[in-house]
Design a protein around this motif. Structure first.
Motif, mmCIF file in Angstrom:
data_model
loop_
_atom_site.group_PDB
_atom_site.id
_atom_site.type_symbol
_atom_site.label_atom_id
_atom_site.label_comp_id
_atom_site.label_asym_id
_atom_site.label_seq_id
_atom_site.Cartn_x
_atom_site.Cartn_y
_atom_site.Cartn_z
ATOM 1 N N ILE A 100 0.844 -1.205 0.000
ATOM 2 C CA ILE A 100 0.000 0.000 0.000
ATOM 3 C C ILE A 100 0.876 1.250 0.000
ATOM 4 C CG2 ILE A 100 -1.675 1.320 1.355
ATOM 5 C CD1 ILE A 100 -2.793 -1.382 2.333
ATOM 6 N N LEU A 101 1.917 1.257 0.846
ATOM 7 C CA LEU A 101 2.804 2.422 0.914
ATOM 8 C C LEU A 101 3.511 2.643 -0.420
ATOM 9 C CD1 LEU A 101 4.395 1.892 4.453
ATOM 10 C CD2 LEU A 101 2.679 3.593 3.808
ATOM 11 N N GLY A 102 3.920 1.553 -1.054
ATOM 12 C CA GLY A 102 4.574 1.690 -2.348
ATOM 13 C C GLY A 102 3.627 2.192 -3.420
ATOM 14 N N ALA A 103 2.376 1.667 -3.424
ATOM 15 C CA ALA A 103 1.388 2.107 -4.407
ATOM 16 C C ALA A 103 1.048 3.584 -4.220
ATOM 17 C CB ALA A 103 0.130 1.255 -4.296
ATOM 18 N N LEU A 104 1.083 4.060 -2.969
ATOM 19 C CA LEU A 104 0.810 5.469 -2.682
ATOM 20 C C LEU A 104 2.055 6.340 -2.831
ATOM 21 C CD1 LEU A 104 -1.527 5.090 0.440
ATOM 22 C CD2 LEU A 104 -2.194 5.597 -1.909
ATOM 23 N N ARG A 105 3.146 5.739 -3.318
ATOM 24 C CA ARG A 105 4.393 6.454 -3.605
ATOM 25 C C ARG A 105 5.014 7.046 -2.348
ATOM 26 N NH1 ARG A 105 5.117 6.803 -8.854
ATOM 27 N NH2 ARG A 105 6.681 8.435 -8.646
ATOM 28 N N PHE A 106 4.982 6.260 -1.272
ATOM 29 C CA PHE A 106 5.607 6.687 -0.022
ATOM 30 C C PHE A 106 7.085 6.309 0.030
ATOM 31 C CE2 PHE A 106 1.477 7.630 1.518
ATOM 32 C CZ PHE A 106 1.615 8.383 2.675
ATOM 33 N N GLY A 107 7.575 5.589 -0.973
ATOM 34 C CA GLY A 107 8.949 5.114 -0.922
ATOM 35 C C GLY A 107 9.962 6.221 -0.729
ATOM 36 N N ARG A 108 9.764 7.317 -1.444
ATOM 37 C CA ARG A 108 10.752 8.407 -1.353
ATOM 38 C C ARG A 108 10.758 9.080 0.007
ATOM 39 N NH1 ARG A 108 8.308 13.515 -2.867
ATOM 40 N NH2 ARG A 108 6.080 13.271 -3.140
ATOM 41 N N TRP A 109 9.638 8.973 0.760
ATOM 42 C CA TRP A 109 9.590 9.629 2.065
ATOM 43 C C TRP A 109 10.443 8.914 3.102
ATOM 44 C CZ3 TRP A 109 8.087 14.397 2.506
ATOM 45 C CH2 TRP A 109 7.197 14.920 1.579
ATOM 46 N N PHE A 110 10.750 7.640 2.870
ATOM 47 C CA PHE A 110 11.620 6.940 3.803
ATOM 48 C C PHE A 110 13.030 7.516 3.779
ATOM 49 C CE2 PHE A 110 8.221 3.860 3.650
ATOM 50 C CZ PHE A 110 8.231 3.313 4.927
ATOM 51 N N ARG A 111 13.348 8.245 2.720
ATOM 52 C CA ARG A 111 14.657 8.890 2.653
ATOM 53 C C ARG A 111 14.744 10.081 3.601
ATOM 54 N NH1 ARG A 111 15.692 9.764 -3.695
ATOM 55 N NH2 ARG A 111 17.834 10.079 -2.978
ATOM 56 N N ALA A 112 13.586 10.518 4.121
ATOM 57 C CA ALA A 112 13.567 11.666 5.025
ATOM 58 C C ALA A 112 13.797 11.265 6.475
ATOM 59 C CB ALA A 112 12.223 12.408 4.899
ATOM 60 N N ILE A 113 13.875 9.969 6.766
ATOM 61 C CA ILE A 113 14.102 9.519 8.133
ATOM 62 C C ILE A 113 15.523 9.887 8.550
ATOM 63 C CG2 ILE A 113 14.246 7.496 9.638
ATOM 64 C CD1 ILE A 113 12.141 6.168 7.938
ATOM 65 N N SER A 114 15.647 10.416 9.763
ATOM 66 C CA SER A 114 16.947 10.834 10.264
ATOM 67 C C SER A 114 17.951 9.685 10.211
ATOM 68 C CB SER A 114 16.804 11.328 11.714
ATOM 69 O OG SER A 114 18.059 11.487 12.324
ATOM 70 N N VAL A 115 19.110 9.949 9.628
ATOM 71 C CA VAL A 115 20.157 8.930 9.558
ATOM 72 C C VAL A 115 20.607 8.539 10.961
ATOM 73 C CG1 VAL A 115 22.501 8.451 8.756
ATOM 74 C CG2 VAL A 115 20.922 9.720 7.293
#
Length: 507
Positions: A100-115
Motif C-alpha cells: 500500500i505504501l509503495g502504491a501510494l508512492r511513499f517510498g521516497r519519504w523513507f529517505r527523510a528519516i533521520s540517519v
C-alpha cells in the motif's frame, strides 16, 4: 536485461556473482532463523523468496533480499509473544502494508528519516543481538530483555569457566568470531570463499572431527517447516500489540531496504533505484513469506555489497542465488544438521558488532553533537525497552533536535540620535527560544523610546507573536513613548497605542 544476458561475459560474471552471494547468504539465512527462534529452514525459505520472487521485480537491480540480522530481535520478540504460528500472519500483514505504501508512492519519504535514528536503531539491534548470541555461543538459554541479558553476564562467565561442555561450545563460537575478524586480513588467494561460510565450515569440521559435545542445528526438512498461517493466527492481529509489531516490521524493513538501496547505488554505475517500485517489491516478498509462515525479509547490505563487488551486472545474479539456495535446501538438508549452534551464534555476534558504529561516534560527536546524542539515546532505548518504542523515541528526539536547530534567533540593539533604541530580531522566533528572547527584551531600559524591528525574521510563530505584542504594550513607563513595532511583511501586528492614548486606542 535480456540484451545484456546475450553477452556471454555478462552472463559469466552474473553466474559467478550469484555463487558468491549464495555462499554469503547460506550461513546468514540459517543463523538468523535459529536466532529468531524458528526452524533453520524458514531462513532459507525467505532467502529463496528474496531471490526467485523479489529478484524478478523492478526497483533496485543489484541489491539482494533475504532474512536480516537487523530484524532478528523483533522476530524473536514476536515469536515469544504471539507464537511461531502467528509470525506468518504478522509478516503477511506487514507485506500488504508495504504494498500500500509503495502504491501510494511513499517510498521516497523513507529517505527523510533521520540517519542518526536509523544508525541508532541498528546499533541498538546490534547490542541486543550481541548480548543474546553470547549466551547462544555457550549453548545457554538467554534471559529476556536487554537489562536481563546484561545482568546475566556474570553468571554466564561463571558457567563458562566451571562447566566443560559450556566452555567447549563457547570456544567454538569464539573461534568462529576470530576467523571472521582475521579473514579480511588474509591474502586474496586464500579468501576464495566468503568469510561467514569459511568460519562456519571450519567450526563444523572441528566439531565433527573431534566429536565435540555441542548443540547442533535441528533439521525438519523444507516442506515440513513451512506452515501457512491459519484463521486463528490472523485473529491475533486484532490486538494492539500485534498491530504494533506489524507496523514495526513494515516500517523498519522498508527503511532498512531503502537505505540499503541508496548505499548500493553509490557502489555501481548502473541504473538507479526506483524507491517506490523497490518498496512494492519488498511488499510482494514479505506477503509471500508471510503466506509460507517464513521470516520477514529486507534488502541486506552485506549480500548486496558482495553481489556488486563480485561483478554482477543484472538481476540474474540475485535470481540465481535464490535458485542455489533452493537446490541446497532440497538436495542437501542433512548438511544443515551438522552445523554447531555456537558457530552460527558467532556469525551473528560478529554481524551485531558491525551494526554498532563505534569508529564513527567520536568524529560524529565532534562535528554533529546533537546527531550523536540522538544515535546513542535511540540505541540505548532499543536495548532497554524494545525496537518499536526505541525507534519512536529516537524519531521524537530527532524532531525536537531539528526544531531546536532551526529556531535560532539573534537580538541586536543599536542607539540612534536622540536616545531612541532600535531592537532588531532576526532568524526564526519560536516558542523554544522564547524564554531567552524575553529575558533579553525585559532587560532593556523602560525610560527610552524603543522600536522593535521584526522585518528580519524568517518565521514568527503564534506564541512569540503574542508574547512580543504583550511586551510592547507593557514594557515602557507610562510617561515614555510606547514601544513601536515594525512587523515582518507576512505578519500584521496591531499598531501599538501612541503617547497620550489609552490601551484601548480611544482618543
Amino acid at each position: 536485461m535480456l540484451s545484456l544476458l546475450k553477452d556471454k561475459r555478462v552472463l559469466r560474471r552474473d553466474l559467478l556473482a550469484s555463487l558468491v552471494v549464495f555462499l554469503v547468504a547460506l550461513p546468514l539465512c540459517v543463523g538468523v532463523a535459529v536466532a529468531s527462534g524458528v526452524p533453520a529452514e524458514l531462513g532459507l525459505v525467505t532467502g529463496i523468496v528474496g531471490g526467485l520472487v523479489v529478484g524478478f521485480l523492478p526497483g533496485s537491480s543489484l541489491q539482494v533480499s533475504g532474512p536480516a540480522a537487523g530484524l532478528t530481535v523483533l522476530v524473536y520478540e514476536a515469536v515469544n509473544e504471539f507464537g511461531a504460528g502467528a509470525l506468518g500472519a504478522i509478516v503477511l500483514a506487514a507485506g500488504l502494508l508495504q504494498l500500500i505504501l509503495g502504491a501510494l508512492r511513499f517510498g521516497r519519504w523513507f529517505r527523510a528519516i533521520s540517519v542518526a535514528v536509523v544508525q541508532g536503531m541498528l546499533a541498538g539491534i546490534g547490542l541486543v543481538l550481541v548480548l543474546g548470541q553470547v549466551y547462544a555461543m555457550a549453548d545457554t538459554a538467554q534471559p529476556s530483555g536487554g537489562i536481563g541479558k546484561i545482568a546475566g553476564l556474570p553468571d554466564l562467565a561463571g558457567g563458562i569457566v566451571s562447566d566443560g561442555t559450556t566452555l567447549t561450545a563457547f570456544v567454538i563460537g569464539a573461534g568462529t568470531v576470530a576467523v571472521l575478524v582475521l579473514w579480511p586480513r588474509l591474502p586474496a588467494r586464500l579468501r576464495v570463499v566468503p568469510g561467514p561460510l569459511a568460519a562456519v565450515a571450519l567450526a563444523t569440521g572441528a566439531t565433527v572431527l573431534l566429536d565435540l559435545p555441542v548443540a547442533k542445528v535441528e533439521v525438519r526438512g523444507l516442506l515440513e517447516s513451512i506452515r501457512p498461517p491459519g484463521l486463528e493466527d490472523f485473529g491475533q492481529l486484532a490486538g494492539v500489540a500485534a498491530v504494533g509489531s506489524v507496523l514495526a516490521f513494515a516500517l523498519i524493513a522498508s527503511a532498512e531496504s531503502l537505505f540499503s538501496a541508496a548505499a548500493v547505488d553509490r557502489m555501481h554505475d548502473g541504473p538507479r533505484t526506483d524507491y517506490n517500485k523497490e518498496l512494492v517489491a519488498q511488499g510482494v516478498g514479505n506477503t509471500v513469506c508471510g503466506a509460507l509462515g517464513a521470516l520477514p525479509m529486507t534488502a541486506v547490505i552485506v549480500r548486496s555489497a558482495a553481489n556488486v563487488q563480485a561483478g554482477a551486472r543484472t538481476k540474474a545474479s540475485r535470481i540465481l542465488h535464490g535458485l542455489w539456495l533452493l537446490l541446497f535446501a532440497a538436495l542437501l538438508p542433512a548438511a544443515i544438521g551438522i552445523i554447531p549452534l555456537a558457530a552460527l551464534a558467532g556469525v551473528l555476534v560478529h554481524a551485531g558488532c558491525k551494526l554498532v558504529p563505534v569508529k564513527d561516534l567520536v568524529p560524529l560527536w565532534r562535528e554533529h553533537r546533537g546527531e550523536a546524542v540522538v544515535l546513542c539515546v535511540t540505541a540505548l532505548a532499543v536495548l532497554v525497552t524494545n525496537l518499536f518504542e526505541g525507534v519512536v523515541l529516537g524519531l521524537l528526539l530527532a524532531v525536537v533536535k531539528t526544531a531546536w536547530d532551526i529556531s535560532h534567533s539573534h537580538l541586536d540593539v543599536r542607539e540612534l540620535t536622540g536616545g531612541r533604541l532600535v531592537v532588531s530580531i532576526t532568524g526564526n522566533a519560536t516558542f523554544l527560544r522564547l524564554p531567552r528572547l524575553m529575558e533579553q527584551l525585559e532587560d532593556l531600559p523602560k525610560d527610552r523610546p524603543i522600536e522593535l524591528d521584526l522585518s528580519g525574521l524568517r518565521h514568527l510563530d503564534h506564541a512569540c507573536r503574542i508574547a512580543l505584542e504583550n511586551w510592547a504594550l507593557r514594557h515602557n513607563d507610562a510617561e515614555t513613548e510606547p514601544v513601536r513595532l515594525l512587523p515582518p511583511a507576512a505578519v500584521r501586528l496591531p499598531e501599538p497605542p501612541k503617547a497620550g492614548r489609552n490601551t484601548a486606542g480611544a482618543p
